[in-house]
Design a protein around this motif. Structure first.
Motif, PDB file in Angstrom:
ATOM      1  N   GLU A 136       1.350  19.003 -10.340  1.00 55.13           N
ATOM      2  CA  GLU A 136       1.936  20.117  -9.594  1.00 55.13           C
ATOM      3  C   GLU A 136       1.138  20.482  -8.346  1.00 55.13           C
ATOM      4  OE1 GLU A 136       2.585  23.262 -12.434  1.00 55.13           O
ATOM      5  OE2 GLU A 136       4.009  22.057 -13.565  1.00 55.13           O
ATOM      6  N   VAL A 137       0.668  19.462  -7.644  1.00 60.37           N
ATOM      7  CA  VAL A 137      -0.042  19.636  -6.386  1.00 60.37           C
ATOM      8  C   VAL A 137       0.995  19.811  -5.278  1.00 60.37           C
ATOM      9  CG1 VAL A 137      -1.580  18.475  -4.747  1.00 60.37           C
ATOM     10  CG2 VAL A 137      -1.995  18.269  -7.207  1.00 60.37           C
ATOM     11  N   GLU A 138       0.720  20.696  -4.334  1.00 55.77           N
ATOM     12  CA  GLU A 138       1.618  20.959  -3.206  1.00 55.77           C
ATOM     13  C   GLU A 138       1.870  19.655  -2.446  1.00 55.77           C
ATOM     14  OE1 GLU A 138       2.710  21.487   0.778  1.00 55.77           O
ATOM     15  OE2 GLU A 138       0.580  21.211   0.377  1.00 55.77           O
ATOM     16  N   ALA A 139       3.064  19.479  -1.906  1.00 58.99           N
ATOM     17  CA  ALA A 139       3.509  18.210  -1.320  1.00 58.99           C
ATOM     18  C   ALA A 139       2.571  17.667  -0.243  1.00 58.99           C
ATOM     19  CB  ALA A 139       4.918  18.355  -0.767  1.00 58.99           C
ATOM     20  N   GLY A 140       2.184  18.487   0.715  1.00 61.09           N
ATOM     21  CA  GLY A 140       1.297  18.021   1.785  1.00 61.09           C
ATOM     22  C   GLY A 140      -0.061  17.588   1.261  1.00 61.09           C
ATOM     23  N   THR A 141      -0.583  18.357   0.336  1.00 62.00           N
ATOM     24  CA  THR A 141      -1.864  18.011  -0.279  1.00 62.00           C
ATOM     25  C   THR A 141      -1.729  16.740  -1.100  1.00 62.00           C
ATOM     26  OG1 THR A 141      -2.485  20.338  -0.364  1.00 62.00           O
ATOM     27  CG2 THR A 141      -3.690  18.856  -1.813  1.00 62.00           C
ATOM     28  N   ALA A 142      -0.638  16.614  -1.825  1.00 61.45           N
ATOM     29  CA  ALA A 142      -0.403  15.413  -2.635  1.00 61.45           C
ATOM     30  C   ALA A 142      -0.370  14.170  -1.758  1.00 61.45           C
ATOM     31  CB  ALA A 142       0.894  15.548  -3.424  1.00 61.45           C
ATOM     32  N   ARG A 143       0.231  14.280  -0.581  1.00 62.01           N
ATOM     33  CA  ARG A 143       0.312  13.121   0.316  1.00 62.01           C
ATOM     34  C   ARG A 143      -1.075  12.723   0.820  1.00 62.01           C
ATOM     35  NH1 ARG A 143       4.674  11.801   4.981  1.00 62.01           N
ATOM     36  NH2 ARG A 143       4.008   9.677   5.214  1.00 62.01           N
ATOM     37  N   ARG A 144      -1.854  13.700   1.270  1.00 63.43           N
ATOM     38  CA  ARG A 144      -3.212  13.412   1.743  1.00 63.43           C
ATOM     39  C   ARG A 144      -4.083  12.859   0.618  1.00 63.43           C
ATOM     40  NH1 ARG A 144      -2.160  18.174   4.185  1.00 63.43           N
ATOM     41  NH2 ARG A 144      -3.359  19.356   2.649  1.00 63.43           N
ATOM     42  N   ASP A 145      -3.976  13.473  -0.558  1.00 61.62           N
ATOM     43  CA  ASP A 145      -4.778  13.040  -1.697  1.00 61.62           C
ATOM     44  C   ASP A 145      -4.370  11.650  -2.187  1.00 61.62           C
ATOM     45  OD1 ASP A 145      -6.162  15.407  -1.516  1.00 61.62           O
ATOM     46  OD2 ASP A 145      -5.311  16.281  -3.347  1.00 61.62           O
ATOM     47  N   ALA A 146      -3.095  11.322  -2.071  1.00 62.43           N
ATOM     48  CA  ALA A 146      -2.633   9.997  -2.493  1.00 62.43           C
ATOM     49  C   ALA A 146      -3.294   8.912  -1.643  1.00 62.43           C
ATOM     50  CB  ALA A 146      -1.111   9.904  -2.395  1.00 62.43           C
ATOM     51  N   VAL A 147      -3.397   9.155  -0.342  1.00 60.34           N
ATOM     52  CA  VAL A 147      -4.064   8.189   0.539  1.00 60.34           C
ATOM     53  C   VAL A 147      -5.538   8.105   0.169  1.00 60.34           C
ATOM     54  CG1 VAL A 147      -4.726   7.664   2.917  1.00 60.34           C
ATOM     55  CG2 VAL A 147      -2.422   8.496   2.426  1.00 60.34           C
ATOM     56  N   LEU A 165       0.832  -1.206   0.000  1.00 56.92           N
ATOM     57  CA  LEU A 165       0.000   0.000   0.000  1.00 56.92           C
ATOM     58  C   LEU A 165       0.867   1.257   0.000  1.00 56.92           C
ATOM     59  CD1 LEU A 165      -2.700  -1.051   2.611  1.00 56.92           C
ATOM     60  CD2 LEU A 165      -3.064  -0.692   0.151  1.00 56.92           C
ATOM     61  N   HIS A 166       1.906   1.231   0.826  1.00 61.22           N
ATOM     62  CA  HIS A 166       2.794   2.397   0.937  1.00 61.22           C
ATOM     63  C   HIS A 166       3.483   2.691  -0.399  1.00 61.22           C
ATOM     64  CE1 HIS A 166       5.498   5.271   2.781  1.00 61.22           C
ATOM     65  NE2 HIS A 166       6.503   4.629   2.232  1.00 61.22           N
ATOM     66  N   THR A 167       3.927   1.648  -1.078  1.00 62.62           N
ATOM     67  CA  THR A 167       4.586   1.836  -2.372  1.00 62.62           C
ATOM     68  C   THR A 167       3.646   2.499  -3.365  1.00 62.62           C
ATOM     69  OG1 THR A 167       6.026  -0.070  -1.995  1.00 62.62           O
ATOM     70  CG2 THR A 167       5.741   0.645  -4.281  1.00 62.62           C
ATOM     71  N   LYS A 168       2.436   1.993  -3.450  1.00 67.85           N
ATOM     72  CA  LYS A 168       1.453   2.596  -4.348  1.00 67.85           C
ATOM     73  C   LYS A 168       1.132   4.021  -3.938  1.00 67.85           C
ATOM     74  CE  LYS A 168      -0.699  -1.714  -5.726  1.00 67.85           C
ATOM     75  NZ  LYS A 168      -1.924  -2.525  -5.699  1.00 67.85           N
ATOM     76  N   CYS A 169       1.037   4.255  -2.649  1.00 68.42           N
ATOM     77  CA  CYS A 169       0.737   5.597  -2.148  1.00 68.42           C
ATOM     78  C   CYS A 169       1.839   6.588  -2.524  1.00 68.42           C
ATOM     79  CB  CYS A 169       0.557   5.542  -0.631  1.00 68.42           C
ATOM     80  SG  CYS A 169      -0.238   6.997   0.051  1.00 68.42           S
ATOM     81  N   VAL A 170       3.076   6.172  -2.397  1.00 72.30           N
ATOM     82  CA  VAL A 170       4.209   7.030  -2.764  1.00 72.30           C
ATOM     83  C   VAL A 170       4.178   7.345  -4.262  1.00 72.30           C
ATOM     84  CG1 VAL A 170       6.734   7.089  -2.975  1.00 72.30           C
ATOM     85  CG2 VAL A 170       5.678   6.354  -0.839  1.00 72.30           C
ATOM     86  N   LEU A 171       3.846   6.347  -5.066  1.00 73.71           N
ATOM     87  CA  LEU A 171       3.774   6.575  -6.507  1.00 73.71           C
ATOM     88  C   LEU A 171       2.611   7.508  -6.870  1.00 73.71           C
ATOM     89  CD1 LEU A 171       4.646   3.004  -7.753  1.00 73.71           C
ATOM     90  CD2 LEU A 171       6.087   5.045  -7.874  1.00 73.71           C
ATOM     91  N   LEU A 172       1.478   7.344  -6.200  1.00 75.29           N
ATOM     92  CA  LEU A 172       0.352   8.258  -6.424  1.00 75.29           C
ATOM     93  C   LEU A 172       0.724   9.679  -6.004  1.00 75.29           C
ATOM     94  CD1 LEU A 172      -2.571   6.014  -5.172  1.00 75.29           C
ATOM     95  CD2 LEU A 172      -2.250   6.832  -7.515  1.00 75.29           C
ATOM     96  N   GLU A 173       1.385   9.779  -4.873  1.00 72.54           N
ATOM     97  CA  GLU A 173       1.839  11.086  -4.383  1.00 72.54           C
ATOM     98  C   GLU A 173       2.784  11.736  -5.389  1.00 72.54           C
ATOM     99  OE1 GLU A 173       4.384  12.827  -0.606  1.00 72.54           O
ATOM    100  OE2 GLU A 173       3.449  10.868  -0.439  1.00 72.54           O
ATOM    101  N   SER A 174       3.681  10.958  -5.944  1.00 79.22           N
ATOM    102  CA  SER A 174       4.618  11.459  -6.949  1.00 79.22           C
ATOM    103  C   SER A 174       3.881  11.952  -8.185  1.00 79.22           C
ATOM    104  CB  SER A 174       5.604  10.347  -7.320  1.00 79.22           C
ATOM    105  OG  SER A 174       6.438  10.761  -8.372  1.00 79.22           O
ATOM    106  N   PHE A 175       2.894  11.186  -8.627  1.00 78.71           N
ATOM    107  CA  PHE A 175       2.097  11.586  -9.791  1.00 78.71           C
ATOM    108  C   PHE A 175       1.402  12.922  -9.521  1.00 78.71           C
ATOM    109  CE2 PHE A 175      -2.077  11.702 -11.867  1.00 78.71           C
ATOM    110  CZ  PHE A 175      -1.689  11.655 -13.194  1.00 78.71           C
ATOM    111  N   LEU A 176       0.784  13.042  -8.368  1.00 82.58           N
ATOM    112  CA  LEU A 176       0.066  14.280  -8.046  1.00 82.58           C
ATOM    113  C   LEU A 176       1.009  15.476  -7.965  1.00 82.58           C
ATOM    114  CD1 LEU A 176      -2.349  12.815  -5.358  1.00 82.58           C
ATOM    115  CD2 LEU A 176      -2.983  13.633  -7.641  1.00 82.58           C
ATOM    116  N   ALA A 177       2.159  15.267  -7.343  1.00 81.78           N
ATOM    117  CA  ALA A 177       3.114  16.362  -7.165  1.00 81.78           C
ATOM    118  C   ALA A 177       3.818  16.732  -8.469  1.00 81.78           C
ATOM    119  CB  ALA A 177       4.141  15.993  -6.096  1.00 81.78           C
ATOM    120  N   GLN A 178       4.251  15.733  -9.233  1.00 78.62           N
ATOM    121  CA  GLN A 178       5.033  16.010 -10.431  1.00 78.62           C
ATOM    122  C   GLN A 178       4.183  16.305 -11.649  1.00 78.62           C
ATOM    123  OE1 GLN A 178       7.765  12.742 -10.920  1.00 78.62           O
ATOM    124  NE2 GLN A 178       8.700  13.086  -8.928  1.00 78.62           N
ATOM    125  N   GLU A 179       3.213  15.449 -11.902  1.00 78.09           N
ATOM    126  CA  GLU A 179       2.410  15.609 -13.114  1.00 78.09           C
ATOM    127  C   GLU A 179       1.356  16.706 -12.979  1.00 78.09           C
ATOM    128  OE1 GLU A 179       2.841  13.907 -16.042  1.00 78.09           O
ATOM    129  OE2 GLU A 179       4.595  12.953 -15.156  1.00 78.09           O
TER     130      GLU A 179
END
Length: 132
Positions: free
Chosen positions: A90-101, A74-88
């Protein structure tokens, strides 16, 4: 493994708080998730029943081997989702982390895999091969 959104959030939180395996106090889980201690007790019962955690004395919780494996997936997928949100996106890091979960808890496995393939194609192949 088919888990509810709440169980997914708890498992990820325990994994992160535990440093991937050390015992965690249930009060820390409640604080991190901003839920009542009673909610933690209830969900820990669910996770113990699924053999994902062991609950010890004084509210100490530890992931089982099965729990570590599931949480790591789950954590691996969450990190990849977070990366997609942040990089692709351009979502702010904290928001990307919450949204990834939130995405992990809400999106279909098919959609998650599509995003994972978009972020890191070689990692998606490894996840698929491992049955995650």
């Amino acid at each position: 493994m088919d888990m509810s959104a709440a169980a997914t959030r708890y498992l990820l939180t325990i994994y992160r708080l535990s440093g991937e395996g050390a015992p965690v106090r249930s009060v820390e889980i409640a604080r991190a998730l901003e839920v009542s201690p009673a909610s933690v007790v209830h969900m820990l019962g669910v996770l113990v029943g699924a053999e994902l955690v062991n609950k010890g004395y004084y509210g100490r919780v530890q992931l089982t081997e099965k729990g570590i494996w599931a949480a790591n997936q789950l954590h691996t997928k969450c990190v990849l989702l977070e990366s997609f949100l942040a990089q692709e996106l351009e979502v702010e890091a904290g928001t990307a982390r919450r949204d990834a979960v939130a995405c992990l808890c809400s999106l279909s496995e098919e959609s998650i895999e599509g995003i994972v393939r978009r972020v890191l194609p070689e990692t998606a192949a490894m996840l698929q091969a491992s049955g995650a």
